[in-house]
Scaffold this motif. Sequence first.
Motif, short mmCIF file in Angstrom:
data_model
loop_
_atom_site.label_atom_id
_atom_site.label_comp_id
_atom_site.label_asym_id
_atom_site.label_seq_id
_atom_site.Cartn_x
_atom_site.Cartn_y
_atom_site.Cartn_z
N ASN A 1 50.68 41.04 42.24
CA ASN A 1 50.17 42.10 43.79
C ASN A 1 48.88 42.75 43.81
N LEU A 2 48.18 42.39 42.63
CA LEU A 2 46.95 42.61 42.67
C LEU A 2 46.08 41.45 43.12
N PHE A 3 46.10 40.98 42.24
CA PHE A 3 45.34 39.73 42.10
C PHE A 3 45.97 38.54 42.96
N ASP A 4 45.59 37.36 42.98
CA ASP A 4 45.94 35.35 43.93
C ASP A 4 44.76 34.48 43.18
N ILE A 5 45.33 33.77 43.80
CA ILE A 5 44.95 32.47 43.14
C ILE A 5 44.53 31.38 44.46
N ASP A 6 43.86 30.47 45.00
CA ASP A 6 43.87 29.78 45.44
C ASP A 6 44.68 28.31 44.73
N PRO A 7 45.90 27.74 44.86
CA PRO A 7 46.57 26.41 43.87
C PRO A 7 45.60 25.00 44.11
N SER A 8 44.54 25.31 45.44
CA SER A 8 43.41 23.66 45.51
C SER A 8 42.21 24.12 44.99
N THR A 9 41.98 25.62 44.67
CA THR A 9 39.93 25.54 44.35
C THR A 9 40.52 26.31 43.18
N GLY A 10 41.48 26.74 42.34
CA GLY A 10 41.47 27.63 41.30
C GLY A 10 40.32 29.72 41.82
N LYS A 11 39.61 29.25 43.06
CA LYS A 11 39.09 31.25 43.35
C LYS A 11 40.47 31.88 43.49
N MET A 12 40.18 33.38 42.29
CA MET A 12 41.02 34.22 42.51
C MET A 12 40.38 35.36 42.98
N THR A 13 41.20 36.56 44.13
CA THR A 13 41.17 36.74 44.71
C THR A 13 41.08 38.05 44.82
N VAL A 14 40.57 39.37 45.28
CA VAL A 14 41.58 40.75 45.84
C VAL A 14 43.01 40.66 46.12
N LYS A 15 43.96 41.07 45.86
CA LYS A 15 45.32 40.88 46.87
C LYS A 15 45.22 42.84 46.87
N GLY A 16 45.48 43.19 46.33
CA GLY A 16 45.49 44.78 45.83
C GLY A 16 44.48 45.71 45.83
N LEU A 17 44.97 46.97 45.74
CA LEU A 17 43.57 48.49 45.86
C LEU A 17 43.70 48.66 43.93
N ILE A 18 42.58 48.27 43.68
CA ILE A 18 42.01 47.78 42.22
C ILE A 18 41.96 49.72 41.76
N ASP A 19 42.24 50.24 40.79
CA ASP A 19 41.77 51.35 41.18
C ASP A 19 41.64 51.42 39.37
N TYR A 20 40.65 51.87 38.44
CA TYR A 20 40.23 52.21 38.02
C TYR A 20 40.61 52.95 37.15
N GLU A 21 41.28 54.13 37.58
CA GLU A 21 41.94 55.27 36.99
C GLU A 21 43.19 54.79 36.44
N GLU A 22 43.55 53.97 37.09
CA GLU A 22 44.97 53.06 36.87
C GLU A 22 44.66 52.20 35.81
N LYS A 23 43.83 51.62 35.35
CA LYS A 23 43.46 50.42 34.06
C LYS A 23 42.27 50.07 34.48
N ASP A 24 41.53 49.79 33.07
CA ASP A 24 39.90 49.49 33.45
C ASP A 24 40.11 48.18 32.86
#
Length: 388
Positions: free
Chosen positions: A298-321
């Motif tokens: 729910n937080l990250f996604d990856i393009d199956p063709s290029t291998g590019k990983m992108t942000v998909k959800g809310l990244i919260d440092y206070e939840e996990k660093d």
Amino acid sequence: MASGLNMEQRGYERRRARGYLVGCVLAVLLWRVASAQIRYSVSEEVNEGTVVGNVAKDLGLDKSTLKDRKYRIVSSNADPLFHVNQNDGILYVSRKIDREEVCAQSSTCLINLKTVLENPLEVHYVRVEVLDINDHSPTFADEEQILEISESVLPGVRFPLQHARDPDGGPFSVQQYKLSPNDYFRLEVKDKGEDGKIPILVVQKSLDREAAGSHSLVLTALDGGKPPKSGDINIIVNVLDINDNAPVFTTDVYSVMLDENAPVGTTVIQVNATDSDEGPNGEVVYSFSSIVNRRLLNLFDIDPSTGKMTVKGLIDYEEKDRYEIEIQASDKGLAPLTSQKSVIIKIVDVNDNPPEIEVTSFSNSIPEDSRPGTTVALISVNDLDSGL
């Protein structure tokens, strides 16, 4: 004119005196708070009304004054877990406590309670440790996992298996895995720390598709209870024909820094793998490994063709660093070969949380002859951000 100046001067002196008084009150209050703290423990799932401890007795309070002094727990929770009886000073459970709901899988589950008495004000902190019981069994996300393994693989090749989840913490979480007896495979377990133990299927004998086209195995997860609770998943291994080169990642270590609250679509990193085979056997597709925690999808996604990983959800440092995510590169052969690589993502904290101020007032007015040390209010400040 001089009389007016004198009155203004006296007013200024009174305001200074009030400020000094408030400072003294806070200093005395902080000393009191620090000096009064006790700790109890109670098991989860106990019935409402279960006694946790005799707070009045353990603090040396006169229980005959508790009601007049309005002894209570100060909490912003609309449905508190505990309450204190003003007649006897005993701390009781208000409702059944699900430790996994309150503290997830934390190794220690501590609930901090702030209890107060009025006239004069006393603040006592009570810490209650909620003890885990073995009330959950390990479970797998699916009932079956299918692996396609080429008959050309050599003994020693490893294949990650789906891991089990157990909401219980500590010794009652998943502690070990067992594989049904067979001649071709053995089991290894990799400890991923807070992400749990990961079962890995290891080929120990060369596969022969002509002798056996598939193998049916049972993977069992056990927790640390006595007796242990368990859960199973069926592992189906389909033996397919030769595709003799697996994709190879071009970098040994992937590590990246990512700001919290990064917008959806932000590029995290791009991985790359090559396969020396030709045709479909050399075409590489990227995905997250099956061992990746599903909440990370729910937080990250990856393009199956290029291998590019992108942000998909809310990244919260206070939840996990920090995140460690297993990326999988597979070819498109009839018997796909895969390689895995860990991507380490370190989250950078940003100042996205304002301080929160809580004021507990106990007096509507103060007599002008109040002595230094008279308590007016309790002020506490908290900020979820880290560092500066």
